[in-house]
Design an enzyme around this catalytic site. Structure first.
Site, PDB file in Angstrom:
ATOM      1  N   ASP A  49       0.832  -1.195   0.000  1.00 19.14           N
ATOM      2  CA  ASP A  49       0.000   0.000   0.000  1.00 19.14           C
ATOM      3  C   ASP A  49       0.871   1.251   0.000  1.00 19.14           C
ATOM      4  OD1 ASP A  49      -2.349  -1.456   0.089  1.00 19.14           O
ATOM      5  OD2 ASP A  49      -2.426  -1.461   2.281  1.00 19.14           O
ATOM      6  N   TYR A  77       7.019  -8.391   8.560  1.00 23.52           N
ATOM      7  CA  TYR A  77       6.698  -6.973   8.688  1.00 23.52           C
ATOM      8  C   TYR A  77       6.988  -6.468  10.100  1.00 23.52           C
ATOM      9  CZ  TYR A  77       3.687  -7.888   4.586  1.00 23.52           C
ATOM     10  OH  TYR A  77       3.193  -8.260   3.363  1.00 23.52           O
ATOM     11  N   ASP A  91      -6.648   1.299   8.312  1.00 20.40           N
ATOM     12  CA  ASP A  91      -5.335   1.915   8.481  1.00 20.40           C
ATOM     13  C   ASP A  91      -5.511   3.414   8.671  1.00 20.40           C
ATOM     14  OD1 ASP A  91      -5.634   3.106   5.942  1.00 20.40           O
ATOM     15  OD2 ASP A  91      -4.455   1.569   4.937  1.00 20.40           O
ATOM     16  N   ARG A 192      -3.225  -5.041   8.158  1.00 15.92           N
ATOM     17  CA  ARG A 192      -4.256  -4.132   8.659  1.00 15.92           C
ATOM     18  C   ARG A 192      -5.485  -4.888   9.125  1.00 15.92           C
ATOM     19  NH1 ARG A 192      -6.056  -0.923   3.177  1.00 15.92           N
ATOM     20  NH2 ARG A 192      -5.740  -2.648   1.718  1.00 15.92           N
TER      21      ARG A 192
END
Length: 307
Positions: A49, A77, A91, A192
């Protein structure tokens, strides 16, 4: 010259590991790399994203044929989750839809909630994801105001670790709890959505405020370069090196190499353990990368041939 009158690309076949900056879409990065490499045959393995930063694997020329298989590998991550507020996009880029607050939420409760989201789980992707519903992107349906449901999908969260928790106040005074976490997960896992589901389970609501991808398969931040660095000096990992790093290796003799090149399904050696399924990189007697194959009834089925 090509049919359009332009010289054929001289870009080497290989991968570029980019440290994507915030504010760029994955397509923006591909566009930059097309200019840097002087070819339109460029793609990426696994979208990030615009808000997210970190490892984006780019394929150039023939290496674009590796990307679909690389996209299926494990990813890692670092992220910050804010408990106490919910957004339409799960988010920080989306509109706030609820502010329940996180007052009184303990880190022990957070760890329990994280434990429930670790392992083999069923996850519903965000409605603003790129998942297709009846042939139409979910984010398109969401932007058009459609009411729809996305079915849950199986994903694996191998590791979900809480490193720190900080109490804070949101801009409207809502008490929130910011969590620094790391996640190791299978392809198709939405971080998310983990933030959303953690907040839902705790009764606080939650969303993602920061995300950095630190690894895709074997490729980590140590191998990544910024766009500025790549514009100054383009570094392309040769396709043979990239394949050897990402997939189990099978070395064949000259006779076997010829058969594979002709599309013959030859016997594969048995494979055991966690890596027994999935693509295998085949190399010829001089170390030349020949193909990606998978086992089918004991024989090598070609996924992509590079000779």
């Amino acid at each position: 010259m090509t049919r359009k009158g332009r010289a054929a690309s001289t870009a080497p076949d290989g991968l570029v590991i980019v440290d994507k900056p915030a504010g760029f879409t994955s397509h923006d990065v591909v566009a930059k790399m097309r200019r840097f490499a002087g070819t339109r045959r460029v793609g990426h393995a696994g979208t990030l994203d615009p808000m997210a930063t970190g490892v984006l694997v780019i394929g150039v020329e023939k290496a674009t044929r590796l990307l679909g298989h690389l996209a299926l590998t494990e990813k890692e991550y670092t992220a910050t989750i804010r408990l106490g507020r919910t957004t339409v996009t799960d988010d920080a880029e989306g509109e706030i839809t609820a502010s329940a607050g996180a007052a009184g939420t303990t880190l022990d409760a957070v760890r329990t909630g994280i434990g429930e989201l670790t392992g083999d789980i069923q996850q519903v992707p965000s409605k603003v994801s790129a998942i297709k519903i009846d042939g139409k992107r979910s984010y398109t349906r969401a932007r058009e105001g459609e009411e729809f449901e996305i079915p849950a999908r199986p994903v694996t969260v191998s590791s979900f670790v809480l490193h720190d928790g900080r109490e804070a106040k949101a801009d409207d005074g809502t008490p929130v709890l910011d969590l620094d976490v790391t996640v190791v997960c299978s392809s198709g896992t939405y971080i998310r959505a983990l933030a959303r589901d953690l907040g839902a389970g705790l009764g606080t609501g939650g969303h993602l405020t920061a995300l950095r991808r630190t690894r895709v398969g074997p490729y980590g931040l140590d191998a990544a370069r910024t766009l500025e660095q790549l514009e100054e000096s383009l570094q392309i990992m040769p396709i043979a090196e990239a394949a050897a790093a990402a997939f189990p290796r099978w070395d064949v003799d000259a006779h076997q190499a010829r058969l594979l090149g002709n599309g013959v399904r030859i016997d594969m050696p048995p494979r055991e353990g966690a890596g027994a399924a999935g693509p295998v990189a085949v190399f010829g007697p001089e170390g030349r990368f020949l193909a990606l194959v998978e086992e089918s009834k004991g024989r090598a089925k070609s996924l992509a041939v590079f000779v």
